[in-house]
Motif scaffolding. Structure first.
Motif, PDB file in Angstrom:
ATOM      1  N   UNK A 109      -2.716   0.592 -32.673  1.00 15.28           N
ATOM      2  CA  UNK A 109      -1.615  -0.301 -33.047  1.00 15.28           C
ATOM      3  C   UNK A 109      -0.284   0.238 -32.516  1.00 15.28           C
ATOM      4  N   UNK A 110      -0.091   1.550 -32.598  1.00 17.57           N
ATOM      5  CA  UNK A 110       1.175   2.135 -32.146  1.00 17.57           C
ATOM      6  C   UNK A 110       1.353   1.995 -30.633  1.00 17.57           C
ATOM      7  N   UNK A 111       0.254   2.117 -29.892  1.00 17.56           N
ATOM      8  CA  UNK A 111       0.349   1.946 -28.444  1.00 17.56           C
ATOM      9  C   UNK A 111       0.683   0.496 -28.096  1.00 17.56           C
ATOM     10  N   UNK A 112       0.112  -0.442 -28.821  1.00 13.85           N
ATOM     11  CA  UNK A 112       0.366  -1.862 -28.547  1.00 13.85           C
ATOM     12  C   UNK A 112       1.813  -2.239 -28.837  1.00 13.85           C
ATOM     13  N   UNK A 113       2.488  -1.460 -29.679  1.00 11.95           N
ATOM     14  CA  UNK A 113       3.865  -1.784 -30.059  1.00 11.95           C
ATOM     15  C   UNK A 113       4.912  -1.209 -29.100  1.00 11.95           C
ATOM     16  N   UNK A 114       4.499  -0.316 -28.210  1.00 11.59           N
ATOM     17  CA  UNK A 114       5.462   0.312 -27.294  1.00 11.59           C
ATOM     18  C   UNK A 114       5.754  -0.599 -26.109  1.00 11.59           C
ATOM     19  N   UNK A 115       7.017  -0.769 -25.806  1.00 12.16           N
ATOM     20  CA  UNK A 115       7.424  -1.509 -24.611  1.00 12.16           C
ATOM     21  C   UNK A 115       7.669  -0.502 -23.495  1.00 12.16           C
ATOM     22  N   UNK A 116       6.704  -0.355 -22.610  1.00 12.85           N
ATOM     23  CA  UNK A 116       6.861   0.599 -21.515  1.00 12.85           C
ATOM     24  C   UNK A 116       7.908   0.134 -20.514  1.00 12.85           C
ATOM     25  N   UNK A 117       8.163  -1.157 -20.457  1.00 15.99           N
ATOM     26  CA  UNK A 117       9.220  -1.661 -19.575  1.00 15.99           C
ATOM     27  C   UNK A 117      10.554  -1.064 -20.006  1.00 15.99           C
ATOM     28  N   UNK A 118      10.829  -1.112 -21.310  1.00 12.33           N
ATOM     29  CA  UNK A 118      12.079  -0.551 -21.821  1.00 12.33           C
ATOM     30  C   UNK A 118      12.082   0.963 -21.721  1.00 12.33           C
ATOM     31  N   UNK A 119      10.936   1.584 -22.012  1.00 12.60           N
ATOM     32  CA  UNK A 119      10.852   3.038 -21.992  1.00 12.60           C
ATOM     33  C   UNK A 119      11.149   3.590 -20.599  1.00 12.60           C
ATOM     34  N   UNK A 120      10.563   2.968 -19.559  1.00  8.37           N
ATOM     35  CA  UNK A 120      10.796   3.432 -18.200  1.00  8.37           C
ATOM     36  C   UNK A 120      12.170   3.018 -17.690  1.00  8.37           C
ATOM     37  N   UNK A 121      12.714   1.926 -18.214  1.00  8.41           N
ATOM     38  CA  UNK A 121      14.052   1.490 -17.790  1.00  8.41           C
ATOM     39  C   UNK A 121      15.121   2.445 -18.303  1.00  8.41           C
ATOM     40  N   UNK A 122      14.832   3.131 -19.374  1.00 10.14           N
ATOM     41  CA  UNK A 122      15.799   4.091 -19.936  1.00 10.14           C
ATOM     42  C   UNK A 122      15.496   5.492 -19.383  1.00 10.14           C
ATOM     43  N   UNK A 123      14.907   6.343 -20.200  1.00  2.99           N
ATOM     44  CA  UNK A 123      14.585   7.686 -19.724  1.00  2.99           C
ATOM     45  C   UNK A 123      13.276   8.142 -20.355  1.00  2.99           C
ATOM     46  N   UNK A 124      12.179   8.118 -19.595  1.00  2.52           N
ATOM     47  CA  UNK A 124      10.902   8.597 -20.145  1.00  2.52           C
ATOM     48  C   UNK A 124      10.983  10.050 -20.605  1.00  2.52           C
ATOM     49  N   UNK A 125      11.740  10.869 -19.855  1.00  2.00           N
ATOM     50  CA  UNK A 125      11.866  12.279 -20.221  1.00  2.00           C
ATOM     51  C   UNK A 125      12.559  12.428 -21.573  1.00  2.00           C
ATOM     52  N   UNK A 126      13.617  11.647 -21.799  1.00  2.00           N
ATOM     53  CA  UNK A 126      14.326  11.711 -23.077  1.00  2.00           C
ATOM     54  C   UNK A 126      13.434  11.212 -24.206  1.00  2.00           C
ATOM     55  N   UNK A 127      12.675  10.148 -23.934  1.00  2.00           N
ATOM     56  CA  UNK A 127      11.764   9.612 -24.961  1.00  2.00           C
ATOM     57  C   UNK A 127      10.729  10.662 -25.331  1.00  2.00           C
ATOM     58  N   UNK A 128      10.174  11.364 -24.359  1.00  2.00           N
ATOM     59  CA  UNK A 128       9.184  12.400 -24.631  1.00  2.00           C
ATOM     60  C   UNK A 128       9.804  13.543 -25.430  1.00  2.00           C
ATOM     61  N   UNK A 129      11.019  13.894 -25.083  1.00  2.00           N
ATOM     62  CA  UNK A 129      11.704  14.976 -25.803  1.00  2.00           C
ATOM     63  C   UNK A 129      11.922  14.622 -27.277  1.00  2.00           C
ATOM     64  N   UNK A 130      12.227  13.354 -27.545  1.00  2.00           N
ATOM     65  CA  UNK A 130      12.529  12.923 -28.917  1.00  2.00           C
ATOM     66  C   UNK A 130      11.301  12.459 -29.704  1.00  2.00           C
ATOM     67  N   UNK A 131      10.164  12.313 -29.009  1.00  4.54           N
ATOM     68  CA  UNK A 131       8.995  11.709 -29.673  1.00  4.54           C
ATOM     69  C   UNK A 131       7.701  12.471 -29.383  1.00  4.54           C
ATOM     70  N   UNK A 132       7.762  13.806 -29.363  1.00  5.28           N
ATOM     71  CA  UNK A 132       6.565  14.573 -29.019  1.00  5.28           C
ATOM     72  C   UNK A 132       5.420  14.355 -30.005  1.00  5.28           C
ATOM     73  N   UNK A 133       5.704  14.314 -31.275  1.00  4.82           N
ATOM     74  CA  UNK A 133       4.621  14.115 -32.257  1.00  4.82           C
ATOM     75  C   UNK A 133       4.029  12.715 -32.120  1.00  4.82           C
ATOM     76  N   UNK A 134       4.885  11.742 -31.881  1.00  8.34           N
ATOM     77  CA  UNK A 134       4.405  10.363 -31.686  1.00  8.34           C
ATOM     78  C   UNK A 134       3.570  10.272 -30.416  1.00  8.34           C
TER      79      UNK A 134
END
Length: 445
Positions: A109-134
Motif C-alpha cells: 500500500x505504501x509503495x502504491x501511494x508514492x508519486x515517483x514523478x514528484x519524487x524524481x522532480x524534486x530530489x531523490x537524494x534528499x528524499x532518501x536522506x529524510x526517509x531511510x526507515x520508510x
C-alpha cells in the motif's frame, strides 16, 4: 395521379437498386502487406518458456513461491485456449481467469501511494536522506517483486505468444512500473551510501534493458511502458550526475535510440492484428444476439478485407511514414489529409468500410512523439554530463550549447538546444513546433 405513383415507384425501385448494388460488389483480397502483418503477429518466434520474457511480464504477480516464468506461460496457454473456444448462444467467450484483472501478489500500500514523478522532480537524494526507515520498509515489503524484476531485466529473449485478439487481456504493468521505480531509487541509494561503481553498473543494465524492451515490444502498450522505463532510467542518471564529484567514477555516455528501438512498426503490427479480430462475426455480435437485419448488413455490406487493406494503407502505414519526417512536416501532412475528401464512389462501393476508416484515420500520433522525445532526452542528459565533467559555469553554458550539433532523429530536424539560465534547464527549440512534451533536464548549480 397515375403518373405520380409511377414516379414514386420508379424512384423507390431506383433507390432499392442503388442500395442493393454495393451488396453484390465482391470483397477484395488481402494485400501482400496485410498478409505479412497478420502472419507475423500470429506466428511469433518459438522460445523456451524459461527464456521468454513475456512469461515473466505475465507471471510477475503470481503467488509467493510460484515460478513467474512457468506460471506466466501457463496463463498464456490458458488464455489462448479460451480465445479459440466455441461461443455460447449469446456469442460470449468463456470467462477469463481472474488473475488478469486481480492478481494475487500486489505491491504494498505504501509503495502504491508514492508519486515517483514528484519524487524524481524534486530530489531523490534528499528524499532518501529524510526517509531511510520508510525506504527500508518499502524494500522489505516488496522484496519478492523486486527480486523478480531484477531477474526479469536479465532476460534478453522475447516472443509475444499471446494470441492477438480484441478479446485478449491487457498485461497489467502498474506493479511492474512501481517496482521499476523503487529499484531505480535503490540505485541512487547505493550510489550515495554504498558502492558507486556497482550502482552505475546496475543503472547501465537497466538502460540496456529499457532500450531492448523498446526494440522488441510487439504491442503498443508494451512500447509505451518501455518508454516509461527508459524515462525513469534517464531521471536516475540525471540524479546521479547531481551527486557526482570529481573523485567519483565517470558516467558512460548513453547512445541515442537506433531505428529499431524507436520505430513503432512491431507495435502497429500487433495492434492491427488484434483489431482485425474485431471484424469477426462473433465479435460483432458480442453485445448479445444480433437484431434481425444485422447479419444481413454485415454479410453483404461489410467488405472486411477491403476495410483492412484500406486501414493498413491509410492509417498504419500512413503513420509509419511520419517516422522519417520532422514534427512540422507531420503537422502539414496531417493537415492535408484532414482536408482531403473521399469520392462518392468510395462510399458507394464500401459504405461501412469507408465510414470506419474515416473514424480511425486520426490515429493518435502521441506514441511516435513519445519515442522521439525520449530519444531527445538521452541527448540532454549526455549534454548535462558533459557540462558537469567540464565544470562549466552557468555563464559558459550558453556558448557551449551553440557548438552542440543536435543529431537525434528526423522529428528533431533543425532543432537546437536551449539554456534557460533563470530556471537552470536544458531543452530544445524545434522549428515550427510547440508541445508541452518537449523534454527538459535540470542542472544543479
Amino acid at each position: 395521379m397515375k403518373m405520380f405513383f409511377k414516379a414514386v415507384a420508379f424512384i423507390f425501385l431506383l433507390s432499392a437498386v442503388i442500395i442493393i448494388i454495393p451488396a453484390f460488389i465482391p470483397d477484395d483480397q488481402y494485400t501482400q502487406g496485410v498478409k505479412t502483418w497478420l502472419r507475423k503477429a500470429n506466428n511469433p518466434p518459438v522460445i523456451p518458456d524459461k527464456l521468454n520474457r513475456l512469461n515473466a511480464f505475465v507471471g510477475f504477480n503470481v503467488e509467493e513461491g510460484k515460478d513467474m516464468l512457468l506460471q506466466g506461460a501457463s496463463l498464456i496457454d490458458e488464455e489462448n485456449t479460451r480465445l479459440r473456444s466455441a461461443r455460447d448462444s449469446e456469442h460470449q467467450l468463456p470467462a477469463q481467469n481472474e488473475y488478469w484483472t486481480n492478481p494475487p501478489l500486489k505491491i504494498s500500500k505504501h509503495l502504491s501511494e508514492i508519486s515517483f514523478v514528484e519524487l524524481f522532480a524534486q530530489s531523490p537524494a534528499l528524499w532518501l536522506s529524510n526517509n531511510q526507515s520508510r525506504y527500508q520498509a518499502l524494500l522489505n515489503d516488496n522484496h519478492i517483486l523486486l527480486d523478480r524484476f531484477r531477474k526479469l531485466i536479465t532476460m534478453k529473449q522475447y516472443s509475444y505468444t499471446l494470441k492477438p485478439d480484441i478479446n485478449g487481456p491487457f498485461i497489467r504493468y502498474r506493479a511492474l512500473t512501481a517496482v521499476k521505480n523503487l529499484n531505480n531509487l535503490s540505485i541512487i541509494d547505493e550510489y550515495i551510501y554504498a558502492d558507486k561503481n556497482t550502482a552505475l553498473k546496475r543503472l547501465q543494465k537497466n538502460i540496456t534493458f529499457s532500450k531492448l524492451m523498446m526494440a522488441q515490444s510487439a504491442a503498443l502498450l508494451d512500447k509505451m511502458i518501455a518508454v516509461v522505463f527508459l524515462d525513469s532510467d534517464l531521471k536516475t542518471y540525471s540524479a546521479l550526475l547531481d551527486l557526482r564529484t570529481k573523485q567519483d567514477p565517470a558516467m558512460q555516455v548513453i547512445t541515442n535510440l537506433s531505428d529499431i528501438e524507436r520505430t513503432l512498426l512491431n507495435a502497429y503490427i500487433g495492434e492491427f492484428s488484434a483489431l482485425s479480430t474485431s471484424l469477426e462475426l462473433d465479435n460483432l455480435y458480442s453485445s448479445g444476439e444480433p437484431a434481425i437485419l444485422e447479419p444481413l448488413v454485415f454479410k453483404f455490406y461489410l467488405k472486411r478485407k477491403r476495410l483492412e487493406n484500406s486501414s493498413h494503407e491509410n492509417v498504419w502505414l500512413y503513420n509509419l511514414k511520419q517516422e522519417h519526417m520532422s514534427f512540422a512536416e507531420r503537422q502539414q501532412m496531417n493537415k492535408k489529409r484532414s482536408e482531403a475528401k473521399r469520392s462518392w464512389w468510395e462510399y458507394f462501393r464500401d459504405p461501412l468500410g469507408a465510414v470506419l476508416v474515416d473514424i480511425t484515420m486520426p490515429l493518435n500520433s502521441k506514441p511516435l512523439s513519445r519515442s522521439d522525445h525520449i530519444d531527445a532526452k538521452i541527448t540532454l542528459v549526455n549534454i548535462k554530463n558533459k557540462i558537469y565533467s567540464q565544470a562549466l559555469s552557468a555563464e559558459q553554458i550558453e556558448s557551449y550549447i551553440e557548438t552542440v550539433k543536435v543529431d537525434i532523429n528526423p522529428a528533431y530536424s533543425g532543432a537546437g538546444v536551449i539554456w534557460n539560465e533563470k530556471n537552470k534547464t536544458l531543452s530544445f527549440s524545434i522549428p515550427n513546433y510547440r508541445d508541452d512534451d518537449i523534454p527538459s533536464v535540470d542542472l544543479n548549480f
